[in-house]
Scaffold this motif. Structure first.
Motif: not given
Length: 261
Positions: A103, A106, A115
């Motif tokens: 991602p 972030v 993640a």
């Protein structure tokens, strides 16, 4: 390049075999096609069988093998290298390319552990599992030896903002490269790393619209033809085993890498 040049391992380019992970798109596809068109036999590994088939179709008449592989799955990796041994009988090159950015944008404090773990499992654990399997095969085959090339990234040297998982794994890949290079010496296994900056692929498409810089601004970044990366990997791959490109950095000339931050 002379496609029939003999390597120290005793194989001409026309009979040399490579495994390329992440071969269904981007850098992996470009490298796989460069090798196939240069006479290599190539095992195309990736998570999506349809994109692997598309890669193979772009080099009609070449000797390729497609194997659906999640590099973070030890069973999948074992199946991949078993298929290579059964089909081709030996392995001369592993291009450890499969990876994910995770991602984007972030903050560290907001990054979910799941993640983080996904990026580590793909970029680092997957690279280790494939290198381990390649190492075993290269050590046992006759003639002994081969080459492993890890796809590092310029993020192995300098991070982008809010990319902690990707950057950490790419720094770790440099340690993996050095350890494999050292441990491979007794078995004629060479290991090098290519660090790439802004090759034009789907992953870098966002750079054409503007990407966050260390000063907080958005800036459009230049990209380079992915074919230039592929040619560099092929050059590294076709060196005789007594020579090794330990680290190569290939970047878009005007990208803001030197002096990043």
């Amino acid at each position: 390049m002379d496609d029939q040049r003999t390597s120290e391992a005793g194989s001409s380019t026309a009979t040399r075999t490579a495994v390329v992970t992440g071969a269904g798109s981007g850098i992996g596809r470009a490298v796989a096609l460069e090798l196939l068109r240069g006479g290599w036999r190539v095992a195309l590994a990736g998570r999506r069988t349809e994109t692997l088939a598309e890669t193979a179709a772009l080099a009609p008449g070449a000797d390729s093998l497609t194997v659906r592989t999640d590099v973070s799955d030890p069973g999948d990796v074992e199946n991949l290298f078993t298929a290579v041994r059964e089909r081709f009988g030996r392995l001369d090159l592993l291009f450890n390319n499969a990876g994910t950015f995770g991602p984007g944008g972030v903050a560290v404090e907001d990054l979910a552990y799941e993640a983080w773990r996904h990026v580590v499992d793909t970029n680092l654990n997957g690279a280790f599992l494939c290198a381990q399997a390649a190492f075993r095969l290269m050590k046992e085959q006759e003639p002994q030896g081969g080459r492993i090339i890890n796809n590092g990234s310029v993020s192995a040297h300098a991070p982008r903002p809010r990319s902690v998982a990707y950057t950490a794994t790419k720094h770790a890949l440099t340690g993996l490269t050095k350890s494999l290079s050292l441990d491979g010496r007794p078995y004629r296994i060479a290991c090098g790393q290519i660090d790439i900056g802004n090759a034009a692929t789907d992953m870098t498409e966002r750079m054409r619209a503007g990407i966050p810089q260390a000063n907080g601004e958005l800036a459009v970044e230049p990209v380079m033809d992915v074919a230039d990366v592929a040619r560099t990997v092929r050059h590294m791959a076709e060196l005789p085993l007594e020579a090794n490109v330990q680290f190569a950095t290939v970047i878009a000339t005007d990208m803001p890498y030197i002096g990043r931050g």
